[in-house]
Scaffold this active site. Structure first.
Site, PDB file in Angstrom:
ATOM      1  N   GLU A 204      43.112  32.873  50.317  1.00  0.00           N
ATOM      2  CA  GLU A 204      43.326  32.862  48.860  1.00  0.00           C
ATOM      3  C   GLU A 204      44.813  32.620  48.542  1.00  0.00           C
ATOM      4  O   GLU A 204      45.466  33.366  47.814  1.00  0.00           O
ATOM      5  CB  GLU A 204      42.855  34.157  48.205  1.00  0.00           C
ATOM      6  CG  GLU A 204      42.653  34.060  46.708  1.00  0.00           C
ATOM      7  CD  GLU A 204      42.246  35.396  46.093  1.00  0.00           C
ATOM      8  OE1 GLU A 204      43.091  36.294  45.976  1.00  0.00           O
ATOM      9  OE2 GLU A 204      41.073  35.528  45.735  1.00  0.00           O
TER      10      GLU A 204
ATOM     11  N   GLU B 296      51.668  41.845  42.194  1.00  0.00           N
ATOM     12  CA  GLU B 296      50.881  40.881  42.961  1.00  0.00           C
ATOM     13  C   GLU B 296      51.471  39.476  42.954  1.00  0.00           C
ATOM     14  O   GLU B 296      51.417  38.763  43.963  1.00  0.00           O
ATOM     15  CB  GLU B 296      49.439  40.839  42.439  1.00  0.00           C
ATOM     16  CG  GLU B 296      48.609  42.078  42.758  1.00  0.00           C
ATOM     17  CD  GLU B 296      48.781  43.203  41.759  1.00  0.00           C
ATOM     18  OE1 GLU B 296      49.610  43.072  40.823  1.00  0.00           O
ATOM     19  OE2 GLU B 296      48.110  44.236  41.902  1.00  0.00           O
TER      20      GLU B 296
ATOM     21  N   ARG C 214      48.044  47.310  36.565  1.00  0.00           N
ATOM     22  CA  ARG C 214      49.268  48.050  36.357  1.00  0.00           C
ATOM     23  C   ARG C 214      50.028  47.606  35.098  1.00  0.00           C
ATOM     24  O   ARG C 214      50.550  48.428  34.353  1.00  0.00           O
ATOM     25  CB  ARG C 214      50.210  47.768  37.528  1.00  0.00           C
ATOM     26  CG  ARG C 214      50.632  48.908  38.317  1.00  0.00           C
ATOM     27  CD  ARG C 214      51.291  48.364  39.585  1.00  0.00           C
ATOM     28  NE  ARG C 214      50.631  48.903  40.755  1.00  0.00           N
ATOM     29  CZ  ARG C 214      50.959  50.051  41.315  1.00  0.00           C
ATOM     30  NH1 ARG C 214      51.940  50.759  40.845  1.00  0.00           N
ATOM     31  NH2 ARG C 214      50.306  50.494  42.373  1.00  0.00           N
TER      32      ARG C 214
ATOM     33  N   HIS D 176      38.319  52.808  37.657  1.00  0.00           N
ATOM     34  CA  HIS D 176      39.105  52.826  38.902  1.00  0.00           C
ATOM     35  C   HIS D 176      39.700  54.225  39.106  1.00  0.00           C
ATOM     36  O   HIS D 176      40.098  54.871  38.137  1.00  0.00           O
ATOM     37  CB  HIS D 176      40.238  51.785  38.753  1.00  0.00           C
ATOM     38  CG  HIS D 176      40.852  51.371  40.041  1.00  0.00           C
ATOM     39  ND1 HIS D 176      41.911  52.045  40.592  1.00  0.00           N
ATOM     40  CD2 HIS D 176      40.574  50.357  40.898  1.00  0.00           C
ATOM     41  CE1 HIS D 176      42.259  51.458  41.721  1.00  0.00           C
ATOM     42  NE2 HIS D 176      41.456  50.422  41.933  1.00  0.00           N
TER      43      HIS D 176
END
Ligand code: UDP
Length: 374
Positions: free
Chosen positions: A118, A132, A217, A248
């Protein structure tokens, strides 16, 4: 036969690397599976579902650790196991987590080729998604094989001067995993699917519902408040609408979701669902509201309209193909877009732009040619 190592630590990494492990083993390769334990409670049941057992568990998590502390523990855990890993012909990492970044850095320092699954997803905004976007850009600087899921991702890598010969457009393994899971699911009724708690399945069967996942986040605080206001506004406007939201376990998400949405009878907050149970519910939802990357990839195969609770996405292909819409985190936009999706009669059509379910087999063949045929 050759030695592969696979480093993973979070839910999406298990989902997207399980097909790679299966494909490598099917070709007779030895695969060593290392989990960092970054999201232990979410990953172990998933590993079991995919019939995988870690060879090494670095067990890095403890309460209230920051990103730098997790990174330090992953690095020292890998150092501790360096004798076990030194014969790896290639190390696979996936996506953009801290596990993936530190796994790649460790491999690079130890001169083991990194295969990045990916590769090439970009927003070019280091704050969205954080951390990320930085993680995946950094991995692209040190990986040897870049497995891009789409042509756009491959082009992003080319623009960054990654060598053309090292970039392969192979599709996303999330679709390989999805096929495996849908096969397991068959056409069972929601209340017959063991992986959905009965209370959740019964709630889903009572009427039309939207499925929500939100835990990024960068949305903590104002963004998350906007999402909650949007959901509350929707159930106020549509009297028969229900909402299922597997929350989550991150305390910042869990506490805020319970405080804002926990007391509404038409909103069901539940623990994260087993992958297959989650997909079963996703399949029957009317609309999906999500900030998840993996769910953006899965929804086109299920033909469910998807509204992305982010201002930017590194997965523009779904938007361009008409499967998803970027709605951000403002309540008014969320309400307007959801109402419009609910009134839309047409089901999204066309091929899933993220993959055809054969990505892992393609990668293993390429690794055999590039790393082991030399
Ligand atoms: N998922 C799951 N159970 C849930 C919610 C999501 O198994 O309760 C799956 C979902 O099908 C997708 C993946 O988890 O494949 C997405 O994980 P996440 O949103 O944590 O990460 P991202 O995809 O944003 O990296």
């Amino acid at each position: 036969m050759s030695n592969f190592s696979v480093i993973l630590g979070t839910r999406p990494e298990v989902i997207k690397l399980a097909p790679v492990v299966h494909a490598a083993r099917a070709r007779g390769h030895q695969v060593r599976l290392i989990t960092t334990g970054q999201h232990r409670e979410l990953t172990y049941p998933l590993l079991k579902f995919f019939e995988l057992k870690p060879d090494i568990d670095l067990d890095v998590m403890s309460a209230a650790q920051g990103l730098s502390q997790v990174s330090e523990r992953i690095l020292s855990g890998l150092n501790h196991h360096s004798k076990d890993l030194e014969d790896s012909g290639v190390i696979f990492v996936q996506g953009d987590t801290i596990t993936a970044l530190i796994g790649a850095v460790w491999g690079f320092f130890n001169r083991i080729p990194i295969a990045h699954v990916e590769a090439g997803l970009r927003t070019y905004d280091l704050n969205a998604p954080f951390p990320e976007e930085a993680n995946r850009q950094l991995i692209s600087r040190i990986a040897c094989l870049h497995f891009a899921p789409t042509v756009q991702a491959a082009m992003a890598l080319q623009m960054e001067n990654v060598k053309l010969d090292d970039i392969f457009t192979v599709g996303n393994t999330s679709i390989d995993a999805l096929k495996w899971a849908l096969n397991h699911l068959g056409d069972q009724k929601l209340t017959d699917i063991q992986e959905i708690p009965l209370k959740v399945a019964q709630f889903a069967q009572e009427g039309r519902y939207i499925m929500v996942t939100a835990h990024r986040r960068e949305s903590f605080g104002v963004g998350f408040d906007g999402i909650c206001d949007g959901i509350l506004g929707l159930i106020e406007r549509v009297p028969d609408l229900r909402v299922i939201y597997p929350v989550h376990p991150n305390p910042q998400v869990k506490n805020a979701a319970e405080r804002r949405l926990g007391s509404q009878s038409r909103i069901l907050l539940c623990d994260p669902l087993p992958y297959v149970g989650f997909l079963g519910l996703l399949k029957s939802a009317h609309v999906i509201l999500t900030d998840s990357g993996g769910v953006q990839e899965e929804a086109p195969s299920l033909r469910i309209p998807i509204l992305v609770l982010r201002e930017k996405t590194e997965r523009p292909e779904g938007v361009e193909a008409g499967f998803s819409k970027l709605v951000g985190t403002h309540s008014s936009r969320i309400i307007e877009a959801t109402l419009s999706a609910l009134s839309e009669e047409k089901v999204p059509q066309g091929e899933n732009p993220y993959g055809d379910g054969q990505s892992a087999a393609r990668m293993i063949k390429l690794v055999e040619e590039r790393i082991y045929a030399k």
